[in-house]
Design a protein around this motif. Structure first.
Motif, PDB file in Angstrom:
ATOM      1  N   LEU A 149      38.836  40.871  45.602  1.00  0.00           N
ATOM      2  CA  LEU A 149      40.080  40.717  44.858  1.00  0.00           C
ATOM      3  C   LEU A 149      40.571  39.290  44.948  1.00  0.00           C
ATOM      4  CD1 LEU A 149      42.329  43.816  45.578  1.00  0.00           C
ATOM      5  CD2 LEU A 149      41.608  42.959  43.357  1.00  0.00           C
ATOM      6  N   ALA A 150      40.477  38.774  46.170  1.00  0.00           N
ATOM      7  CA  ALA A 150      40.935  37.407  46.365  1.00  0.00           C
ATOM      8  C   ALA A 150      40.116  36.455  45.523  1.00  0.00           C
ATOM      9  CB  ALA A 150      40.819  37.027  47.839  1.00  0.00           C
ATOM     10  N   GLY A 158      38.777  43.680  49.457  1.00  0.00           N
ATOM     11  CA  GLY A 158      39.895  42.742  49.529  1.00  0.00           C
ATOM     12  C   GLY A 158      39.456  41.338  49.230  1.00  0.00           C
ATOM     13  N   GLY A 159      38.347  40.946  49.819  1.00  0.00           N
ATOM     14  CA  GLY A 159      37.848  39.600  49.580  1.00  0.00           C
ATOM     15  C   GLY A 159      37.481  39.389  48.124  1.00  0.00           C
ATOM     16  N   ARG A 199      40.989  36.464  41.840  1.00  0.00           N
ATOM     17  CA  ARG A 199      42.166  35.679  41.466  1.00  0.00           C
ATOM     18  C   ARG A 199      41.861  34.193  41.557  1.00  0.00           C
ATOM     19  NH1 ARG A 199      46.550  33.217  43.937  1.00  0.00           N
ATOM     20  NH2 ARG A 199      48.218  32.915  42.444  1.00  0.00           N
ATOM     21  N   LEU A 200      41.180  33.819  42.622  1.00  0.00           N
ATOM     22  CA  LEU A 200      40.921  32.401  42.814  1.00  0.00           C
ATOM     23  C   LEU A 200      40.049  31.842  41.699  1.00  0.00           C
ATOM     24  CD1 LEU A 200      40.366  32.286  46.648  1.00  0.00           C
ATOM     25  CD2 LEU A 200      42.238  31.279  45.376  1.00  0.00           C
ATOM     26  N   HIS A 201      39.121  32.653  41.221  1.00  0.00           N
ATOM     27  CA  HIS A 201      38.232  32.150  40.187  1.00  0.00           C
ATOM     28  C   HIS A 201      38.743  32.474  38.795  1.00  0.00           C
ATOM     29  CE1 HIS A 201      34.933  30.695  42.718  1.00  0.00           C
ATOM     30  NE2 HIS A 201      35.393  31.582  43.560  1.00  0.00           N
ATOM     31  N   SER A 253      41.354  32.707  50.715  1.00  0.00           N
ATOM     32  CA  SER A 253      41.348  34.037  50.095  1.00  0.00           C
ATOM     33  C   SER A 253      42.496  34.248  49.125  1.00  0.00           C
ATOM     34  CB  SER A 253      41.419  35.119  51.179  1.00  0.00           C
ATOM     35  OG  SER A 253      42.716  35.197  51.718  1.00  0.00           O
ATOM     36  N   PRO A 311      41.618  26.406  42.247  1.00  0.00           N
ATOM     37  CA  PRO A 311      41.517  27.321  43.393  1.00  0.00           C
ATOM     38  C   PRO A 311      40.088  27.560  43.844  1.00  0.00           C
ATOM     39  CG  PRO A 311      42.244  28.478  41.413  1.00  0.00           C
ATOM     40  CD  PRO A 311      42.258  27.024  41.072  1.00  0.00           C
ATOM     41  N   VAL A 321      41.934  38.088  55.112  1.00  0.00           N
ATOM     42  CA  VAL A 321      40.589  38.411  55.594  1.00  0.00           C
ATOM     43  C   VAL A 321      40.218  37.601  56.831  1.00  0.00           C
ATOM     44  CG1 VAL A 321      39.742  39.220  53.370  1.00  0.00           C
ATOM     45  CG2 VAL A 321      39.550  36.792  53.936  1.00  0.00           C
ATOM     46  N   SER A 373      44.361  39.711  47.631  1.00  0.00           N
ATOM     47  CA  SER A 373      43.732  40.476  48.696  1.00  0.00           C
ATOM     48  C   SER A 373      44.600  40.509  49.944  1.00  0.00           C
ATOM     49  CB  SER A 373      42.369  39.872  49.036  1.00  0.00           C
ATOM     50  OG  SER A 373      42.423  39.064  50.172  1.00  0.00           O
TER      51      SER A 373
END
Lengths: 194, 543
Positions: free
Chosen positions: A27-28, A24-25, A31-33, B229, B59, B218, B215
């Motif tokens: 994935l986050a 999950g992290g 997207r963020l990068h 996140s 971001p 978290v 995600s």
């Protein structure tokens, strides 16, 4: 409590330096990068080509950590070295690294002026005294502030964040997922006895 | 030397910010309303341009923004670059209004730092005059918005459960499962059961499981002011979708005024400034104002003309009037057991039992059971004046057994609460700054008092040592800007019609909480989103 390299890697997760929080992290972070999640990760065995902290800087951070961490904590040198190389060298920008180095120079300068020796040569009690005499205990953290405020921000809070935003430091207080650490969604549901 | 990383723009001053030719729609503001309108219309093949006053943030900076907020190096507004001449304002009402702590200018808007709580207004919120003889009814009802609420929940990816016995009727489950209750929720549940207060889950615009390319949460615990996140929804999600569908989003392009044609009945252009000091005219067939409840009335007032000497769309004199908020009420303290706070930064349980009231007063109350009561140890460590064993002893002493019950409380719209222009001070482009006159009012005061009674009773049922109560004298606003271009059917009493089009300008719509007639006591963003989707349909039909 003995801090380990694993604790330092966990602390780096709080600092956004590694993707240790599962799929999950990642994935986050992807997207963020805006792209490849792996590219945002840090290989802690890989040396950085860019400006890095010197060994003296790292040793001084560890000495400051010994002064501001509780006495029951051991393993500080390896913890701080792993953390600072993982975070300050690779995640922070040059301005931040410069801020850390300059603030450490100031601490060392005060040690030489007041006690006639480099900060690293002082005994641990005197090392702690220097921080208090600088006023870093009472100062608000401010990257563009006074000498005391910059020491608080770049040096003291750097190592305090490493400890208390990590599970190891949180557990000293009874909070295994402290604010700033991506510890997932289980701990908030658990009672104190589970 | 500056190491500032929070609020860093990724686009430079040399980015192309020239107008889009042959635009069908010009949207002013890239927050949730503007992003949803742009996304929807672009997906339908419309040529859309969005003008955003603030920057496009990187971001990748979010972990560092988070750390600076914990530090705390930056104040709440500073994390997203709010403040300075660009955002200057005056607060002249009975209560100081902390505007720049309550909004973000940038691509994503205020959702960049919001809490992410999303609710449908209750049916009674649309019928305040009919039911209680208070304020005014909306010209539309819950049933009119209901399909748009469902769509908005899907768009934002709301995590929730249909377990609220006091909520309005629903037609389908939430898109994502609710977050499970916290350990402290179970403590509150004991007291609430004793007091016959029903508790239920809280809907959240944050992912309880991976969805939509983002995600699951978290647990960074810093939802406000920044989610590192990306699990918490923010409007950059729909900005990206709009851009993928062909829309152009121009950042750092504050609109200075709106220009109309010779008849005074149709907008021709939005005049915007760019960082190089140049002014541009963005022409379009239709305009959608989505810049929030303060900047929308300000822009209409700044756009006064010979034909509209009191500002655009202001035949009613209601532009800027009825500035309405929600009030915070709360109580907290400690109990003799561990409460496990500050693992996450959002709420998982609440109660709407005191929302649909029988009598006019007290008004609506939404009770919230906090998961982040008391001090955060890391924040304490970074701001304390002790080190070593003494610091650890301080942290252990402070952390562990806090509890708090919060509430949002209803405020009625008041004619005298308003946004005007302060001609004595100008912003970085020479425009008069917004002046906010805001006061609380008796209805809200009495409702806060009732909320405090309930909160204290819950804490007393837990044998808590109550340490603080936020009541009517020290309450504050909840950062919800409602009512300043209200909706209605009478052009002499309202600014927009039920289709969200201004009564006075045939090609100008407003998508914002500024069109709310009343605000209830529920966080407004889901209603903003529902109205934006409704407004997008009306614009598309008109085009």
């Amino acid at each position: 409590m003995k801090l380990t390299r694993r604790d330092a890697v966990a602390a780096l997760a709080a600092a956004g330096a590694v993707g240790t929080v599962g799929a999950g992290g990642l994935l986050a972070r992807e997207r963020l990068h805006g792209g490849d999640a792996d590219s945002a990760e840090t290989d802690e065995n890989e040396s950085s080509e860019s400006v890095t902290l010197s060994e003296t800087d790292t040793a001084m951070l560890a000495a400051v950590a010994r002064a501001v961490y509780p006495s029951e904590v051991t393993g500080i040198e390896e913890f701080v070295e792993t953390y600072s190389r993982g975070r300050i060298d690779r995640v922070r920008n040059d301005a931040y690294r410069g801020g850390v180095s300059e603030a450490l120079e100031y601490v060392d300068d005060r040690a030489r002026t007041w006690y006639g020796e480099p900060y690293l040569e002082l005994d641990s009690e005197t090392q702690a005294s220097v921080l208090g005499e600088i006023g870093a205990d009472r100062a608000d953290p401010a990257p563009d502030g006074t000498d005391a405020e910059r020491v608080r921000h770049f040096v003291v809070n750097e190592v305090l964040f490493a400890l208390y935003a990590s599970p190891a430091g949180g557990e000293l207080v009874g909070l295994e997922n402290p604010q700033g650490y991506p510890g997932g969604l289980d701990s908030y549901q658990r009672g104190p006895d589970t | 030397m500056s190491s500032r990383v929070g609020g860093r723009a990724v686009s430079g001053a040399d980015t192309d910010r020239s107008p889009v030719s042959d635009a069908d729609v010009c949207v002013v503001g890239a927050g949730p309303a503007g992003a949803l309108v742009a996304s929807r219309l672009a997906a339908r093949g419309r040529r859309v341009v969005v003008l955003e006053a603030g920057p496009r943030f990187d971001p990748a900076d979010r972990p560092q923004q988070m750390e600076r907020s914990i530090g705390p190096v930056d104040g709440r507004g500073d994390i997203w670059g709010m403040g300075g001449d660009r955002d200057a304002y005056a607060s002249t009402g009975d209560r100081f209004y902390p505007l720049n702590a309550n909004r973000v200018k940038g691509v994503g808007g205020t959702t960049l730092h919001w809490q992410g709580m999303v609710y449908r207004l209750h049916e009674k919120d649309f019928e305040m005059d009919s039911r209680y003889g208070l304020a005014d009814d909306w010209p539309i009802g819950y049933d009119d918005l209901r399909p748009y609420y469902a769509e908005a929940e899907r768009e934002l990816g709301v995590s929730g459960a249909d377990d609220n016995p006091f909520g309005p009727p629903r037609e389908e489950p939430y898109p994502l499962p609710a977050f499970p209750p916290s350990y402290s929720d179970s403590i509150f549940a004991e007291a609430c059961e004793e007091l016959e207060i029903a508790t239920h889950s809280a809907p959240n615009a944050r992912n309880s499981e991976p969805a939509d390319g983002r995600s699951a949460c978290v647990g960074y615990g810093t939802c406000q002011p920044v989610c590192p996140s990306g699990a918490k929804y923010d409007a950059t999600v729909h900005v990206e979708r709009a851009e993928e569908a062909g829309a152009r989003v121009i950042d750092r392009a504050p609109v200075q005024r709106l220009a109309h044609d010779a008849s005074g009945e149709r907008l021709e252009a939005a005049v915007y400034a760019t960082p190089d000091g140049v002014e541009h005219r963005q022409e379009a067939d239709a305009f959608v104002l989505a810049a929030g409840g303060v900047e929308i009335p300000r822009l209409l007032l700044l756009s006064e003309s010979e034909e509209h000497p009191d500002g655009l769309a202001n035949r009613s004199g209601a532009v800027g009037r009825y500035f309405t908020e929600h009030l915070f009420a709360g109580a907290g303290g400690t109990i003799d057991r561990e409460t496990r706070q500050n693992h996450v930064g959002f709420m998982t349980s609440e109660s709407h039992q005191f929302y649909d009231h029988e009598e006019p007063v007290p008004g609506s109350i939404k009770l919230e059971f906090l998961n982040y009561a008391g001090p955060s140890p890391v924040e304490m460590a970074l701001t304390g004046d002790t080190f070593g064993d003494e610091l650890l002893a301080d942290l252990r002493e402070a952390y562990g057994n806090h509890l708090a019950v919060g509430a949002l409380v209803e405020q009625l719209p008041r004619w005298e609460n308003r946004i005007t222009l302060d001609d004595s001070r100008t912003d970085d482009h020479g425009n008069p700054v917004p002046e906010i006159r805001w006061s609380v009012g008796d209805h809200a005061r009495r409702t806060i008092e009732r909320a405090n009674e309930i909160q204290v009773a819950i804490l007393e049922a837990l044998d808590a040592e109550i340490e603080w109560v936020v009541g009517p004298d020290d309450t504050g606003p909840a950062a919800h800007h409602v009512g300043t271009t209200r909706m209605g059917t009478d052009p002499d009493e309202s600014v927009v019609d039920p289709a969200l089009r201004t009564h006075d300008l045939e090609n100008c719509w407003i998508a914002s909480s500024s069109v709310f007639v009343t605000g209830g006591a529920l966080n407004p963003t889901l209603t903003i989103a529902a109205l934006a989707l409704k407004g997008a349909e009306h614009v598309d039909e008109w085009l």
